[in-house]
Design a protein around this motif. Structure first.
Motif, PDB file in Angstrom:
ATOM      1  N   ILE A  52      -0.111  -2.486  10.765  1.00 24.49           N
ATOM      2  CA  ILE A  52       1.204  -3.103  10.548  1.00 24.49           C
ATOM      3  C   ILE A  52       2.232  -2.557  11.538  1.00 24.49           C
ATOM      4  O   ILE A  52       2.016  -1.538  12.171  1.00 24.49           O
ATOM      5  N   CYS A  53       3.339  -3.273  11.629  1.00 27.47           N
ATOM      6  CA  CYS A  53       4.521  -2.832  12.389  1.00 27.47           C
ATOM      7  C   CYS A  53       4.360  -2.898  13.901  1.00 27.47           C
ATOM      8  O   CYS A  53       5.200  -2.385  14.633  1.00 27.47           O
ATOM      9  N   THR A  54       3.281  -3.503  14.404  1.00 31.40           N
ATOM     10  CA  THR A  54       3.102  -3.467  15.857  1.00 31.40           C
ATOM     11  C   THR A  54       4.128  -4.352  16.567  1.00 31.40           C
ATOM     12  O   THR A  54       4.432  -4.124  17.721  1.00 31.40           O
ATOM     13  N   GLY A  55       4.676  -5.341  15.869  1.00 31.74           N
ATOM     14  CA  GLY A  55       5.650  -6.207  16.522  1.00 31.74           C
ATOM     15  C   GLY A  55       7.104  -5.880  16.193  1.00 31.74           C
ATOM     16  O   GLY A  55       8.008  -6.597  16.598  1.00 31.74           O
ATOM     17  N   ASP A  56       7.310  -4.798  15.461  1.00 28.33           N
ATOM     18  CA  ASP A  56       8.667  -4.536  14.977  1.00 28.33           C
ATOM     19  C   ASP A  56       9.391  -3.470  15.787  1.00 28.33           C
ATOM     20  O   ASP A  56       8.791  -2.506  16.229  1.00 28.33           O
ATOM     21  N   GLU A  57      10.681  -3.662  15.971  1.00 38.10           N
ATOM     22  CA  GLU A  57      11.502  -2.638  16.620  1.00 38.10           C
ATOM     23  C   GLU A  57      11.616  -1.424  15.696  1.00 38.10           C
ATOM     24  O   GLU A  57      11.541  -1.560  14.474  1.00 38.10           O
ATOM     25  N   GLY A  77       0.806  -1.226   0.000  1.00 37.83           N
ATOM     26  CA  GLY A  77       0.000   0.000   0.000  1.00 37.83           C
ATOM     27  C   GLY A  77       0.834   1.269   0.000  1.00 37.83           C
ATOM     28  O   GLY A  77       0.564   2.206  -0.749  1.00 37.83           O
ATOM     29  N   ARG A  78       1.845   1.300   0.855  1.00 42.56           N
ATOM     30  CA  ARG A  78       2.645   2.528   0.941  1.00 42.56           C
ATOM     31  C   ARG A  78       3.412   2.769  -0.355  1.00 42.56           C
ATOM     32  O   ARG A  78       3.490   3.894  -0.849  1.00 42.56           O
ATOM     33  N   GLU A  79       3.941   1.690  -0.928  1.00 42.12           N
ATOM     34  CA  GLU A  79       4.655   1.840  -2.205  1.00 42.12           C
ATOM     35  C   GLU A  79       3.713   2.388  -3.279  1.00 42.12           C
ATOM     36  O   GLU A  79       4.078   3.270  -4.062  1.00 42.12           O
ATOM     37  N   GLU A 103      13.997  -1.850  12.930  1.00 43.08           N
ATOM     38  CA  GLU A 103      13.506  -2.695  11.834  1.00 43.08           C
ATOM     39  C   GLU A 103      12.654  -1.889  10.875  1.00 43.08           C
ATOM     40  O   GLU A 103      12.785  -2.010   9.650  1.00 43.08           O
ATOM     41  N   CYS A 104      11.777  -1.057  11.414  1.00 40.29           N
ATOM     42  CA  CYS A 104      10.918  -0.229  10.563  1.00 40.29           C
ATOM     43  C   CYS A 104      11.754   0.729   9.737  1.00 40.29           C
ATOM     44  O   CYS A 104      11.469   0.974   8.564  1.00 40.29           O
ATOM     45  N   ARG A 105      12.792   1.267  10.362  1.00 38.58           N
ATOM     46  CA  ARG A 105      13.669   2.209   9.653  1.00 38.58           C
ATOM     47  C   ARG A 105      14.293   1.544   8.426  1.00 38.58           C
ATOM     48  O   ARG A 105      14.280   2.094   7.324  1.00 38.58           O
ATOM     49  N   GLY A 106      14.832   0.342   8.636  1.00 40.25           N
ATOM     50  CA  GLY A 106      15.466  -0.381   7.535  1.00 40.25           C
ATOM     51  C   GLY A 106      14.446  -0.828   6.511  1.00 40.25           C
ATOM     52  O   GLY A 106      14.647  -0.702   5.299  1.00 40.25           O
ATOM     53  N   CYS A 107      13.328  -1.322   7.023  1.00 35.48           N
ATOM     54  CA  CYS A 107      12.268  -1.836   6.156  1.00 35.48           C
ATOM     55  C   CYS A 107      11.763  -0.759   5.212  1.00 35.48           C
ATOM     56  O   CYS A 107      11.617  -0.973   4.010  1.00 35.48           O
ATOM     57  N   ILE A 108      11.535   0.402   5.770  1.00 29.66           N
ATOM     58  CA  ILE A 108      10.940   1.464   4.944  1.00 29.66           C
ATOM     59  C   ILE A 108      11.923   1.914   3.862  1.00 29.66           C
ATOM     60  O   ILE A 108      11.532   2.179   2.730  1.00 29.66           O
ATOM     61  N   GLU A 109      13.199   1.944   4.224  1.00 27.02           N
ATOM     62  CA  GLU A 109      14.190   2.354   3.229  1.00 27.02           C
ATOM     63  C   GLU A 109      14.259   1.335   2.083  1.00 27.02           C
ATOM     64  O   GLU A 109      14.264   1.700   0.910  1.00 27.02           O
ATOM     65  N   ARG A 110      14.264   0.056   2.444  1.00 26.40           N
ATOM     66  CA  ARG A 110      14.287  -0.980   1.400  1.00 26.40           C
ATOM     67  C   ARG A 110      13.058  -0.885   0.506  1.00 26.40           C
ATOM     68  O   ARG A 110      13.133  -1.015  -0.718  1.00 26.40           O
ATOM     69  N   ARG A 111      11.931  -0.656   1.142  1.00 21.44           N
ATOM     70  CA  ARG A 111      10.691  -0.567   0.359  1.00 21.44           C
ATOM     71  C   ARG A 111      10.732   0.602  -0.620  1.00 21.44           C
ATOM     72  O   ARG A 111      10.333   0.479  -1.778  1.00 21.44           O
ATOM     73  N   MET A 112      11.206   1.732  -0.139  1.00 14.47           N
ATOM     74  CA  MET A 112      11.264   2.917  -1.020  1.00 14.47           C
ATOM     75  C   MET A 112      12.281   2.695  -2.147  1.00 14.47           C
ATOM     76  O   MET A 112      12.020   2.997  -3.304  1.00 14.47           O
TER      77      MET A 112
HETATM   78 FE1  FES Z   1       7.651  -1.182  10.193  1.00 21.59          FE
HETATM   79 FE2  FES Z   1       8.138  -2.235   7.635  1.00 21.59          FE
HETATM   80  S1  FES Z   1       8.250  -3.225   9.646  1.00 21.59           S
HETATM   81  S2  FES Z   1       7.859  -0.163   8.262  1.00 21.59           S
END
Ligand code: FES
Ligand code: 5AD
Length: 374
Positions: free
Chosen positions: A313-318, A281-283, A321-330
Protein backbone atom coordinates in the motif's frame (compact mmCIF):
# COMPACT_ATOMS: atom_id res chain seq x y z
CA UNK A 1 -5.40 -27.06 29.56
CA UNK A 2 -7.81 -24.21 29.04
CA UNK A 3 -7.01 -21.40 26.64
CA UNK A 4 -8.44 -18.64 28.82
CA UNK A 5 -6.46 -19.74 31.82
CA UNK A 6 -3.26 -19.54 29.84
CA UNK A 7 -4.19 -16.07 28.60
CA UNK A 8 -4.85 -15.03 32.21
CA UNK A 9 -1.50 -16.43 33.22
CA UNK A 10 0.20 -14.49 30.44
CA UNK A 11 -1.60 -11.36 31.53
CA UNK A 12 -0.54 -11.75 35.14
CA UNK A 13 2.97 -13.17 34.82
CA UNK A 14 4.09 -12.02 31.36
CA UNK A 15 5.01 -15.60 30.53
CA UNK A 16 3.76 -19.08 29.68
CA UNK A 17 5.49 -22.32 28.79
CA UNK A 18 6.15 -23.33 25.18
CA UNK A 19 3.48 -26.03 25.52
CA UNK A 20 0.95 -23.47 26.72
CA UNK A 21 1.76 -21.05 23.89
CA UNK A 22 1.41 -23.88 21.40
CA UNK A 23 -1.87 -24.89 22.99
CA UNK A 24 -3.22 -21.37 22.47
CA UNK A 25 -2.15 -21.30 18.83
CA UNK A 26 -3.62 -24.73 18.15
CA UNK A 27 -6.92 -24.23 19.98
CA UNK A 28 -7.90 -20.57 19.95
CA UNK A 29 -11.63 -20.12 19.26
CA UNK A 30 -13.18 -16.90 17.96
CA UNK A 31 -14.37 -15.96 21.46
CA UNK A 32 -10.97 -16.72 22.98
CA UNK A 33 -9.45 -14.60 20.27
CA UNK A 34 -11.49 -11.58 21.35
CA UNK A 35 -10.47 -12.25 24.94
CA UNK A 36 -6.80 -12.41 23.94
CA UNK A 37 -7.05 -9.12 22.02
CA UNK A 38 -8.77 -7.37 24.91
CA UNK A 39 -6.11 -8.51 27.38
CA UNK A 40 -3.32 -7.40 25.07
CA UNK A 41 -5.07 -4.08 24.48
CA UNK A 42 -5.38 -3.63 28.21
CA UNK A 43 -1.64 -4.10 28.76
CA UNK A 44 -0.83 -1.68 25.96
CA UNK A 45 -3.18 0.94 27.44
CA UNK A 46 -1.45 0.53 30.79
CA UNK A 47 1.99 1.05 29.33
CA UNK A 48 1.40 3.41 26.45
CA UNK A 49 -2.11 4.75 26.90
CA UNK A 50 -4.06 5.14 23.64
CA UNK A 51 -1.04 6.78 21.99
CA UNK A 52 0.33 5.53 18.71
CA UNK A 53 3.87 6.46 17.79
CA UNK A 54 4.81 7.35 14.28
CA UNK A 55 8.04 6.67 12.40
CA UNK A 56 8.77 8.05 8.93
CA UNK A 57 10.15 5.30 6.74
CA UNK A 58 12.78 6.32 4.20
CA UNK A 59 13.59 3.47 1.83
CA UNK A 60 16.89 4.81 0.57
CA UNK A 61 18.33 1.96 -1.49
CA UNK A 62 16.94 -1.22 -2.99
CA UNK A 63 20.33 -2.64 -3.96
CA UNK A 64 20.96 -5.77 -1.94
CA UNK A 65 23.78 -8.28 -1.90
CA UNK A 66 21.68 -10.90 -0.13
CA UNK A 67 19.33 -13.37 -1.72
CA UNK A 68 16.51 -13.99 0.74
CA UNK A 69 14.03 -16.28 -0.99
CA UNK A 70 10.98 -14.20 -0.01
CA UNK A 71 12.26 -10.75 -0.78
CA UNK A 72 11.59 -8.77 -3.95
CA UNK A 73 14.89 -6.88 -3.82
CA UNK A 74 17.04 -10.03 -3.50
CA UNK A 75 20.14 -9.88 -5.66
CA UNK A 76 18.95 -12.59 -8.06
CA UNK A 77 15.91 -10.57 -9.02
CA UNK A 78 17.16 -9.20 -12.32
CA UNK A 79 13.83 -7.49 -12.96
CA UNK A 80 14.12 -5.24 -9.92
CA UNK A 81 14.53 -1.61 -10.95
CA UNK A 82 17.38 -0.57 -8.65
CA UNK A 83 17.78 2.89 -7.14
CA UNK A 84 19.71 4.75 -4.49
CA UNK A 85 18.64 8.05 -3.01
CA UNK A 86 21.33 10.73 -3.00
CA UNK A 87 22.46 12.44 0.18
CA UNK A 88 20.36 15.46 -0.79
CA UNK A 89 17.28 13.35 -1.52
CA UNK A 90 17.58 11.68 1.88
CA UNK A 91 17.84 15.07 3.55
CA UNK A 92 14.77 16.29 1.66
CA UNK A 93 12.80 13.34 3.04
CA UNK A 94 14.03 14.08 6.53
CA UNK A 95 13.11 17.77 6.29
CA UNK A 96 9.69 16.99 4.92
CA UNK A 97 9.29 14.43 7.69
CA UNK A 98 10.10 16.98 10.35
CA UNK A 99 7.54 19.39 8.88
CA UNK A 100 4.93 16.64 8.98
CA UNK A 101 5.62 16.00 12.67
CA UNK A 102 7.84 12.92 12.49
CA UNK A 103 10.37 12.82 15.33
CA UNK A 104 11.86 9.53 14.20
CA UNK A 105 13.19 8.49 10.81
CA UNK A 106 13.82 4.93 9.83
CA UNK A 107 16.55 4.70 7.22
CA UNK A 108 15.91 1.36 5.61
CA UNK A 109 17.65 -0.29 2.69
CA UNK A 110 18.93 -3.50 1.22
CA UNK A 111 22.45 -4.58 2.15
CA UNK A 112 24.17 -2.16 -0.20
CA UNK A 113 27.96 -1.82 -0.04
CA UNK A 114 27.73 1.63 -1.58
CA UNK A 115 26.54 2.86 1.82
CA UNK A 116 29.85 2.43 3.61
CA UNK A 117 30.29 3.43 7.24
CA UNK A 118 31.69 6.77 6.06
CA UNK A 119 28.65 7.51 3.91
CA UNK A 120 26.23 6.44 6.63
CA UNK A 121 28.05 8.52 9.24
CA UNK A 122 27.85 11.57 7.00
CA UNK A 123 24.09 11.10 6.66
CA UNK A 124 23.55 10.40 10.37
CA UNK A 125 25.60 13.43 11.42
CA UNK A 126 23.81 15.75 9.06
CA UNK A 127 20.39 14.64 10.31
CA UNK A 128 21.48 15.03 13.92
CA UNK A 129 22.95 18.46 13.17
CA UNK A 130 19.70 19.68 11.67
CA UNK A 131 17.35 17.89 14.07
CA UNK A 132 19.26 17.08 17.25
CA UNK A 133 16.23 15.97 19.18
CA UNK A 134 14.85 13.63 16.54
CA UNK A 135 15.70 9.93 16.66
CA UNK A 136 17.39 7.96 13.91
CA UNK A 137 16.60 4.32 13.38
CA UNK A 138 18.73 2.29 11.02
CA UNK A 139 17.64 -0.82 9.17
CA UNK A 140 20.56 -1.87 6.99
CA UNK A 141 20.95 -5.54 7.74
CA UNK A 142 24.00 -7.38 8.99
CA UNK A 143 27.20 -5.41 9.52
CA UNK A 144 30.26 -5.71 11.75
CA UNK A 145 30.42 -4.72 15.41
CA UNK A 146 32.75 -1.86 14.47
CA UNK A 147 30.36 -0.58 11.84
CA UNK A 148 27.39 -0.63 14.24
CA UNK A 149 29.51 1.09 16.85
CA UNK A 150 30.68 3.87 14.56
CA UNK A 151 27.16 4.62 13.40
CA UNK A 152 25.95 4.65 17.00
CA UNK A 153 28.68 7.06 17.96
CA UNK A 154 27.73 9.25 15.00
CA UNK A 155 24.25 9.59 16.51
CA UNK A 156 22.08 6.65 15.43
CA UNK A 157 19.67 5.69 18.21
CA UNK A 158 17.93 2.51 17.16
CA UNK A 159 18.42 -0.44 14.84
CA UNK A 160 15.88 -2.77 13.29
CA UNK A 161 17.08 -6.23 12.35
CA UNK A 162 14.36 -8.82 12.25
CA UNK A 163 15.53 -12.28 13.17
CA UNK A 164 13.01 -13.41 10.45
CA UNK A 165 12.46 -16.86 11.97
CA UNK A 166 13.94 -18.52 15.04
CA UNK A 167 13.76 -22.02 13.53
CA UNK A 168 17.10 -23.01 12.06
CA UNK A 169 15.78 -25.24 9.25
CA UNK A 170 13.42 -22.54 8.05
CA UNK A 171 16.10 -19.89 8.37
CA UNK A 172 18.59 -21.89 6.34
CA UNK A 173 16.08 -22.66 3.61
CA UNK A 174 15.09 -19.02 3.23
CA UNK A 175 18.55 -17.45 3.40
CA UNK A 176 20.95 -19.17 1.02
CA UNK A 177 24.55 -18.86 2.16
CA UNK A 178 23.63 -17.08 5.39
CA UNK A 179 24.29 -18.17 8.93
CA UNK A 180 21.59 -17.74 11.54
CA UNK A 181 24.24 -17.40 14.22
CA UNK A 182 25.63 -14.32 12.53
CA UNK A 183 22.28 -12.59 12.68
CA UNK A 184 22.05 -13.44 16.37
CA UNK A 185 25.56 -12.05 16.80
CA UNK A 186 24.45 -8.82 15.15
CA UNK A 187 21.43 -8.49 17.43
CA UNK A 188 23.58 -9.04 20.52
CA UNK A 189 26.21 -6.57 19.30
CA UNK A 190 23.57 -3.91 18.69
CA UNK A 191 22.21 -4.31 22.19
CA UNK A 192 25.63 -4.27 23.76
CA UNK A 193 26.57 -1.09 21.91
CA UNK A 194 23.51 0.64 23.31
CA UNK A 195 21.01 0.83 20.47
CA UNK A 196 17.32 0.38 21.13
CA UNK A 197 17.00 -2.82 19.14
CA UNK A 198 14.18 -4.23 17.06
CA UNK A 199 13.94 -7.94 16.28
CA UNK A 200 10.98 -9.48 14.50
CA UNK A 201 9.65 -12.17 12.23
CA UNK A 202 7.23 -13.08 9.48
CA UNK A 203 4.00 -15.01 9.87
CA UNK A 204 2.94 -17.61 7.33
CA UNK A 205 6.29 -18.49 5.80
CA UNK A 206 6.16 -21.65 3.67
CA UNK A 207 6.23 -24.73 5.94
CA UNK A 208 6.08 -22.62 9.09
CA UNK A 209 4.11 -24.37 11.83
CA UNK A 210 2.68 -23.15 15.13
CA UNK A 211 5.71 -24.76 16.77
CA UNK A 212 7.96 -22.50 14.74
CA UNK A 213 5.93 -19.50 15.87
CA UNK A 214 6.39 -20.61 19.47
CA UNK A 215 10.15 -20.59 18.78
CA UNK A 216 9.80 -17.00 17.64
CA UNK A 217 7.79 -16.04 20.71
CA UNK A 218 10.36 -17.69 22.95
CA UNK A 219 13.19 -15.99 21.14
CA UNK A 220 11.72 -12.52 21.62
CA UNK A 221 10.78 -13.26 25.23
CA UNK A 222 14.40 -14.16 25.94
CA UNK A 223 16.12 -11.55 23.81
CA UNK A 224 13.80 -8.78 25.03
CA UNK A 225 14.05 -6.42 22.08
CA UNK A 226 12.84 -2.86 22.59
CA UNK A 227 10.89 -3.16 19.34
CA UNK A 228 9.44 -6.09 17.47
CA UNK A 229 8.43 -5.93 13.80
CA UNK A 230 5.92 -8.61 12.87
CA UNK A 231 4.11 -8.93 9.59
CA UNK A 232 2.58 -11.52 7.31
CA UNK A 233 4.78 -13.07 4.63
CA UNK A 234 3.40 -11.91 1.28
CA UNK A 235 4.58 -13.66 -1.90
CA UNK A 236 6.41 -11.43 -4.39
CA UNK A 237 5.95 -12.38 -8.03
CA UNK A 238 9.64 -12.11 -8.96
CA UNK A 239 10.86 -14.45 -6.23
CA UNK A 240 11.08 -18.26 -5.94
CA UNK A 241 8.25 -18.15 -3.38
CA UNK A 242 5.84 -16.43 -5.75
CA UNK A 243 3.33 -19.29 -5.74
CA UNK A 244 3.29 -19.83 -2.00
CA UNK A 245 0.33 -18.91 0.11
CA UNK A 246 1.35 -16.11 2.46
CA UNK A 247 0.40 -15.27 6.02
CA UNK A 248 -3.07 -14.39 7.24
CA UNK A 249 -4.33 -11.30 8.99
CA UNK A 250 -5.85 -13.39 11.74
CA UNK A 251 -2.68 -15.27 12.60
CA UNK A 252 -0.63 -12.09 12.51
CA UNK A 253 -2.85 -10.22 14.96
CA UNK A 254 -2.94 -13.22 17.30
CA UNK A 255 0.85 -13.22 17.36
CA UNK A 256 0.91 -9.45 17.91
CA UNK A 257 -1.30 -9.92 20.97
CA UNK A 258 0.87 -12.69 22.36
CA UNK A 259 3.99 -10.59 21.92
CA UNK A 260 2.31 -7.69 23.74
CA UNK A 261 1.51 -10.02 26.65
CA UNK A 262 5.02 -11.50 26.74
CA UNK A 263 6.76 -8.12 26.42
CA UNK A 264 4.36 -5.56 27.91
CA UNK A 265 6.49 -2.50 27.12
CA UNK A 266 7.68 -3.49 23.64
CA UNK A 267 7.23 -1.04 20.76
CA UNK A 268 5.11 -3.01 18.35
CA UNK A 269 4.31 -1.75 14.86
CA UNK A 270 1.14 -2.47 12.96
CA UNK A 271 3.14 -3.00 9.79
CA UNK A 272 2.61 -1.89 6.22
CA UNK A 273 2.54 -5.57 5.23
CA UNK A 274 -0.43 -6.05 7.56
CA UNK A 275 -2.13 -3.04 5.97
CA UNK A 276 -1.40 -4.51 2.56
CA UNK A 277 -3.26 -7.81 3.08
CA UNK A 278 -6.35 -6.17 4.58
CA UNK A 279 -7.67 -2.63 4.13
CA UNK A 280 -8.07 -2.37 7.90
CA UNK A 281 -5.04 -4.47 8.78
CA UNK A 282 -3.16 -1.76 10.63
CA UNK A 283 -6.24 -0.78 12.63
CA UNK A 284 -6.78 -4.40 13.60
CA UNK A 285 -3.12 -4.68 14.61
CA UNK A 286 -3.38 -1.63 16.84
CA UNK A 287 -6.53 -2.95 18.47
CA UNK A 288 -4.73 -6.23 19.19
CA UNK A 289 -1.91 -4.50 21.08
CA UNK A 290 0.37 -2.78 18.56
CA UNK A 291 1.36 0.83 19.27
CA UNK A 292 3.49 2.04 16.37
CA UNK A 293 2.87 2.91 12.72
CA UNK A 294 5.50 3.53 10.09
CA UNK A 295 4.11 5.61 7.23
CA UNK A 296 6.21 6.01 4.13
CA UNK A 297 8.37 9.11 3.67
CA UNK A 298 10.23 7.91 0.58
CA UNK A 299 9.95 10.00 -2.60
CA UNK A 300 6.87 8.89 -4.54
CA UNK A 301 8.85 8.00 -7.70
CA UNK A 302 10.85 5.25 -5.95
CA UNK A 303 8.17 3.75 -3.76
CA UNK A 304 6.99 1.04 -6.10
CA UNK A 305 10.61 0.01 -6.67
CA UNK A 306 11.03 -0.92 -3.03
CA UNK A 307 8.85 -3.92 -3.72
CA UNK A 308 9.70 -6.43 -1.01
CA UNK A 309 6.29 -8.03 -1.57
CA UNK A 310 3.31 -7.65 -3.92
CA UNK A 311 0.39 -5.34 -3.29
CA UNK A 312 2.23 -2.90 -1.03
CA UNK A 313 0.00 0.00 0.00
CA UNK A 314 0.83 3.71 -0.21
CA UNK A 315 3.10 3.43 -3.24
CA UNK A 316 1.19 6.17 -5.07
CA UNK A 317 0.66 8.50 -2.15
CA UNK A 318 2.55 11.63 -1.16
CA UNK A 319 4.15 11.64 2.29
CA UNK A 320 1.66 14.27 3.45
CA UNK A 321 -1.24 12.09 2.36
CA UNK A 322 0.07 9.14 4.36
CA UNK A 323 0.56 11.39 7.37
CA UNK A 324 -3.05 12.56 7.27
CA UNK A 325 -4.39 9.15 6.35
CA UNK A 326 -2.72 7.39 9.22
CA UNK A 327 -3.95 9.93 11.74
CA UNK A 328 -7.53 9.60 10.51
CA UNK A 329 -7.27 5.84 10.64
CA UNK A 330 -5.97 5.83 14.20
CA UNK A 331 -8.57 8.36 15.35
CA UNK A 332 -11.32 6.27 13.78
CA UNK A 333 -10.58 3.48 16.26
CA UNK A 334 -10.12 5.73 19.29
CA UNK A 335 -6.35 6.10 19.21
CA UNK A 336 -4.21 9.20 18.97
CA UNK A 337 -1.00 9.92 17.14
CA UNK A 338 1.68 11.12 19.53
CA UNK A 339 4.17 13.45 17.89
CA UNK A 340 7.26 12.56 19.86
CA UNK A 341 10.25 10.26 19.50
CA UNK A 342 8.27 7.37 20.89
CA UNK A 343 11.04 5.76 22.87
CA UNK A 344 10.55 2.51 24.69
CA UNK A 345 9.06 3.47 28.03
CA UNK A 346 11.93 1.85 29.93
CA UNK A 347 14.34 4.29 28.35
CA UNK A 348 12.58 7.36 29.64
CA UNK A 349 13.53 9.08 32.83
CA UNK A 350 12.41 12.35 34.34
CA UNK A 351 14.80 15.27 34.32
CA UNK A 352 15.57 14.59 37.97
CA UNK A 353 16.65 11.07 37.01
CA UNK A 354 13.64 9.10 38.26
CA UNK A 355 12.40 6.19 36.25
CA UNK A 356 8.91 4.75 36.36
CA UNK A 357 7.49 1.48 35.19
CA UNK A 358 5.14 2.82 32.56
CA UNK A 359 3.84 5.93 30.88
CA UNK A 360 0.85 6.41 33.17
CA UNK A 361 3.08 6.20 36.23
CA UNK A 362 5.29 8.82 34.63
CA UNK A 363 2.34 11.06 34.05
CA UNK A 364 1.03 10.75 37.58
CA UNK A 365 4.33 11.39 39.23
CA UNK A 366 6.28 13.86 37.26
CA UNK A 367 6.51 17.55 37.61
CA UNK A 368 9.60 17.66 35.44
CA UNK A 369 9.70 16.75 31.77
CA UNK A 370 10.36 13.34 30.41
CA UNK A 371 13.73 13.12 28.76
CA UNK A 372 15.45 10.40 26.86
CA UNK A 373 18.67 9.16 28.46
CA UNK A 374 21.02 7.65 25.93
FE1 FES B 1 -0.20 5.96 3.14
FE2 FES B 1 -2.81 5.68 4.14
S1 FES B 1 -2.10 6.44 2.15
S2 FES B 1 -0.90 5.53 5.17
N1 5AD C 1 6.62 -10.44 2.67
C1 5AD C 1 6.57 -9.86 3.88
N2 5AD C 1 7.61 -9.26 4.47
C2 5AD C 1 8.78 -9.26 3.80
N3 5AD C 1 9.98 -8.77 4.14
C3 5AD C 1 10.82 -9.01 3.12
N4 5AD C 1 10.20 -9.66 2.13
C4 5AD C 1 8.91 -9.83 2.53
C5 5AD C 1 7.79 -10.46 1.97
N5 5AD C 1 7.81 -11.04 0.76
C6 5AD C 1 10.26 -8.20 5.45
C7 5AD C 1 11.44 -8.91 6.13
C8 5AD C 1 12.43 -7.79 6.32
C9 5AD C 1 11.57 -6.55 6.30
C10 5AD C 1 12.29 -5.30 5.95
O1 5AD C 1 10.60 -6.86 5.33
O2 5AD C 1 11.01 -9.41 7.38
O3 5AD C 1 13.17 -7.88 7.52
Amino acid sequence: MIVREIIDKLYKTENATDEELLFILDNLSKEDEEYLFSKANDIRLKNYDNKVYMRGLIEFTNFCKKDCMYCGIRRSNKEADRYRLTFDQIMECVELGDKLGYKTYVLQGGEDDYFTDERMIEIIKEIKKKFPSNAITLSLGERSYESYKKMYEAGADRYLLRHETATKDLYDGLHPGEIMENRRRCLNDLKEIGYQVGAGFMIGLPNQTNKDLVNDLRFVKEFKPHMCGIGPFIPQNQTPLKDEEGGSLEKTVIILSLVRLLLPDVLLPATTALGSIDPLGREKGIKAGANVVMPNLSPTDVRDKYALYDGKICTGDEAAECRGCIERRMNSIGFEIEENRGDNVKWLTTEDGKQYENLNEHKKNIKTNLVFKK
